[in-house]
Every structure is written in structure tokens, then in C-alpha cells.
Design a protein around this motif. Structure first.
Motif, PDB file in Angstrom:
ATOM      1  N   ARG A 122      -2.761  -6.449  -6.521  1.00  0.00           N
ATOM      2  CA  ARG A 122      -2.633  -5.026  -6.797  1.00  0.00           C
ATOM      3  C   ARG A 122      -2.906  -4.199  -5.536  1.00  0.00           C
ATOM      4  N   TRP A 123      -3.032  -4.878  -4.424  1.00  0.00           N
ATOM      5  CA  TRP A 123      -3.295  -4.170  -3.181  1.00  0.00           C
ATOM      6  C   TRP A 123      -2.035  -4.156  -2.330  1.00  0.00           C
ATOM      7  N   ILE A 124      -2.074  -3.432  -1.228  1.00  0.00           N
ATOM      8  CA  ILE A 124      -0.872  -3.154  -0.446  1.00  0.00           C
ATOM      9  C   ILE A 124      -0.700  -4.097   0.740  1.00  0.00           C
ATOM     10  N   TYR A 125      -1.414  -5.220   0.728  1.00  0.00           N
ATOM     11  CA  TYR A 125      -1.334  -6.164   1.839  1.00  0.00           C
ATOM     12  C   TYR A 125      -1.313  -7.584   1.289  1.00  0.00           C
ATOM     13  N   GLU A 126      -0.439  -8.436   1.842  1.00  0.00           N
ATOM     14  CA  GLU A 126      -0.370  -9.830   1.445  1.00  0.00           C
ATOM     15  C   GLU A 126      -0.784 -10.683   2.636  1.00  0.00           C
ATOM     16  N   ALA A 127      -1.914 -11.388   2.478  1.00  0.00           N
ATOM     17  CA  ALA A 127      -2.531 -12.068   3.619  1.00  0.00           C
ATOM     18  C   ALA A 127      -1.767 -13.310   4.065  1.00  0.00           C
ATOM     19  N   HIS A 128      -1.109 -14.013   3.146  1.00  0.00           N
ATOM     20  CA  HIS A 128      -0.396 -15.223   3.528  1.00  0.00           C
ATOM     21  C   HIS A 128       0.794 -14.908   4.444  1.00  0.00           C
ATOM     22  N   TYR A 129       1.471 -13.818   4.123  1.00  0.00           N
ATOM     23  CA  TYR A 129       2.632 -13.415   4.925  1.00  0.00           C
ATOM     24  C   TYR A 129       2.270 -12.374   5.989  1.00  0.00           C
ATOM     25  N   TRP A 171       2.549  -4.917   1.147  1.00  0.00           N
ATOM     26  CA  TRP A 171       2.877  -5.439  -0.181  1.00  0.00           C
ATOM     27  C   TRP A 171       2.999  -4.302  -1.185  1.00  0.00           C
ATOM     28  N   PHE A 172       3.959  -4.447  -2.112  1.00  0.00           N
ATOM     29  CA  PHE A 172       4.115  -3.478  -3.186  1.00  0.00           C
ATOM     30  C   PHE A 172       3.378  -3.997  -4.423  1.00  0.00           C
ATOM     31  N   PRO A 173       2.303  -3.332  -4.861  1.00  0.00           N
ATOM     32  CA  PRO A 173       1.567  -3.791  -6.047  1.00  0.00           C
ATOM     33  C   PRO A 173       2.471  -3.878  -7.280  1.00  0.00           C
ATOM     34  N   PHE A 174       2.123  -4.814  -8.170  1.00  0.00           N
ATOM     35  CA  PHE A 174       2.848  -5.014  -9.437  1.00  0.00           C
ATOM     36  C   PHE A 174       4.264  -5.571  -9.234  1.00  0.00           C
ATOM     37  N   PHE A 207      -0.003 -14.405  -8.715  1.00  0.00           N
ATOM     38  CA  PHE A 207      -0.210 -13.000  -8.381  1.00  0.00           C
ATOM     39  C   PHE A 207      -1.425 -12.481  -9.168  1.00  0.00           C
ATOM     40  N   LEU A 208      -2.615 -12.828  -8.684  1.00  0.00           N
ATOM     41  CA  LEU A 208      -3.858 -12.480  -9.370  1.00  0.00           C
ATOM     42  C   LEU A 208      -4.191 -10.999  -9.171  1.00  0.00           C
ATOM     43  N   TYR A 239      -9.203  -3.754  -1.688  1.00  0.00           N
ATOM     44  CA  TYR A 239      -8.499  -4.377  -0.569  1.00  0.00           C
ATOM     45  C   TYR A 239      -7.900  -5.707  -1.021  1.00  0.00           C
ATOM     46  N   HIS A 240      -7.396  -6.491  -0.094  1.00  0.00           N
ATOM     47  CA  HIS A 240      -6.536  -7.616  -0.473  1.00  0.00           C
ATOM     48  C   HIS A 240      -7.276  -8.815  -1.040  1.00  0.00           C
ATOM     49  N   GLU A 241      -8.608  -8.842  -0.995  1.00  0.00           N
ATOM     50  CA  GLU A 241      -9.352  -9.963  -1.560  1.00  0.00           C
ATOM     51  C   GLU A 241     -10.324  -9.499  -2.630  1.00  0.00           C
ATOM     52  N   MET A 242     -10.461 -10.336  -3.664  1.00  0.00           N
ATOM     53  CA  MET A 242     -11.476 -10.099  -4.687  1.00  0.00           C
ATOM     54  C   MET A 242     -12.544 -11.186  -4.586  1.00  0.00           C
TER      55      MET A 242
END
Length: 233
Positions: free
Chosen positions: A103-110, A114-117, A142-143, A222-225
Motif C-alpha cells: 500500500r506504499w509508493i515504493y517497491e523495494a525488489h524492483y 509503486w502504485f498502491p492497490f 502483495f501484502l 513506508y515500504h516495510e511493515m
């Protein structure tokens, strides 16, 4: 265990009595590499077990702590992994999970915006457009905060030690400080350095922290929970 670096550090520096699990050749080949890294550092390779998180081969009530970093977004069944972590814990033991928040705006693997949802079909098209390997999307869950809360609320012997949004603004400060230090060590261009320092000042304001805690209920900030569970006695 991944490539085993944390395991080596925990055993040799922190003096933890530690075992690890990692899938074998069909899952990125990290198990074999980790074995060699443990051996190179003089650590018994048998401490590392070829295993999946959904079916841990250790006995019940065996460990004081279970640590899972950046794993839940990759497994077949996140709930089963959490249940197994609790099973192998002793009563009163702690399970610590960190994992990506979609649900955050950053994807760490890539390492991209990122667009949430975003559904997986659209995500694969977006990643391909960004000239990344879209096939890797199939390996990701997509947690998000709502999904994780729904999992843990139906686990009877698990006590949540901290909310998912616990001190998220403080964590943001630590991340920004680490990023600044990384920029300085690598001597990268520091055109954004003033912005990051201003961000630290803003994150330190009490009212900002309170607003962020409310906002975090929906986004995770942010990108991690981070999920911390205790196995009840």
C-alpha cells in the motif's frame, strides 16, 4: 536465512545459539551459497536446514525467538508461515517479521515507484514498461496492513506486541539517517541531502508523528511493515 550473512553475524558477533532455514536449489539457490558462507566462517553447516517456512522441520516449543526478514512476501502461504513460527516457539517466545507493504509508493525488489492497490496483472505490465523482469511478480505476495491484521486476528495463541504502525515516524527518521550516511560513505551526489535533513526535522515534530500514526493505519507509512508476536503461555 537468505545468503546467511545475518546468521554469521548473529552467531559470531552476537553469540546467538542460532539455526536457520532456507529453501534449496529450486528457490533462487541461496541455500547452497549460505552453506558455503557458514563453512567459510567456521560455523557448523548443519545449523542451516533445507526447508520451507510452511513446514518447518524443528520440534514444537524449541526456540526463544524467530526472526523473519523480507520473507512473507515470497512464501506460498503467509498465514501458514506465521503459524509454524509460533509452533516452534516456546511459550512466551517472540516472533519478529518484516515484510514489504504494497500500500506504499515504493517497491523495494524492483527499486521503483509503486502504485498502491495495483493488481498483479497490471503490475506485470507496469514492471515490464519499466524494463524490469515482470515474471518476478509471480513470486510476490502483495501484502498490506489489512491483510496481515485479518491473518493474525484468527490466531488464538498469538499476542501482538506492537501495532503494525508502532512508531512509524521514528522508523522513518532512522531510515532517512541511514540513507544520508550511505550517500556520504559512497560519496554520491548529494543534491537531495538538504531535503532529507529537512525531512528529519519534520518527522521529529510531535504533531507530525501523531498525524503519521493515524495515516499509518491505512498505509503502513513506508515500504516495510514490522510484526512482533508473542506466543502466549
Amino acid at each position: 536465512t537468505g545468503f546467511g550473512f545475518f546468521m554469521v553475524y548473529a552467531i559470531k558477533v552476537l553469540n546467538w545459539d542460532m539455526c536457520g532455514i532456507e529453501p534449496g536449489k529450486d528457490n533462487f539457490g541461496r541455500f547452497e551459497i549460505a552453506k558455503s558462507i557458514l563453512d567459510y566462517n567456521g560455523i557448523d553447516k548443519e545449523r542451516l536446514v533445507n526447508n520451507l517456512g510452511e513446514r518447518i522441520k524443528f520440534e514444537s516449543n524449541s526456540f526463544d525467538i524467530v526472526v523473519s526478514n523480507d520473507v512473507l512476501e515470497h512464501v506460498e502461504n503467509p498465514r501458514a508461515v506465521i503459524l509454524e513460527a509460533l509452533r516452534v516457539l516456546k511459550p512466551g517466545g517472540i516472533a519478529i517479521f518484516s515484510f514489504n507493504n504494497y500500500r506504499w509508493i515504493y517497491e523495494a525488489h524492483y527499486n521503483i515507484f509503486w502504485f498502491p492497490f495495483m493488481p498483479k496483472l497490471l503490475a506485470k505490465k507496469y514492471v515490464a514498461w519499466r524494463k524490469r523482469d515482470s515474471g518476478y511478480i509471480d513470486h510476490l505476495n502483495f501484502l498490506n496492513p489489512t491483510y496481515i491484521r485479518n491473518i493474525i486476528k484468527n490466531i488464538p495463541n498469538a499476542k501482538v506486541c506492537f501495532p503494525l504502525e508502532y512508531k512509524t515516524a521514528d522508523f522513518m527518521i532512522q531510515r532517512v539517517k541511514a540513507y544520508i550516511k550511505c550517500m556520504e560513505v559512497r560519496k554520491r551526489k548529494q543534491m537531495f541531502l538538504p531535503f532529507f535533513k529537512i525531512l528529519i526535522d519534520i518527522c521529529s515534530i510531535k504533531l507530525f508523528k501523531q498525524v503519521m500514526q493515524i495515516f499509518a493505519r491505512l498505509t503502513g507509512i513506508y515500504h516495510e511493515m514490522h510484526l512482533v508476536l508473542m506466543k502466549e503461555r
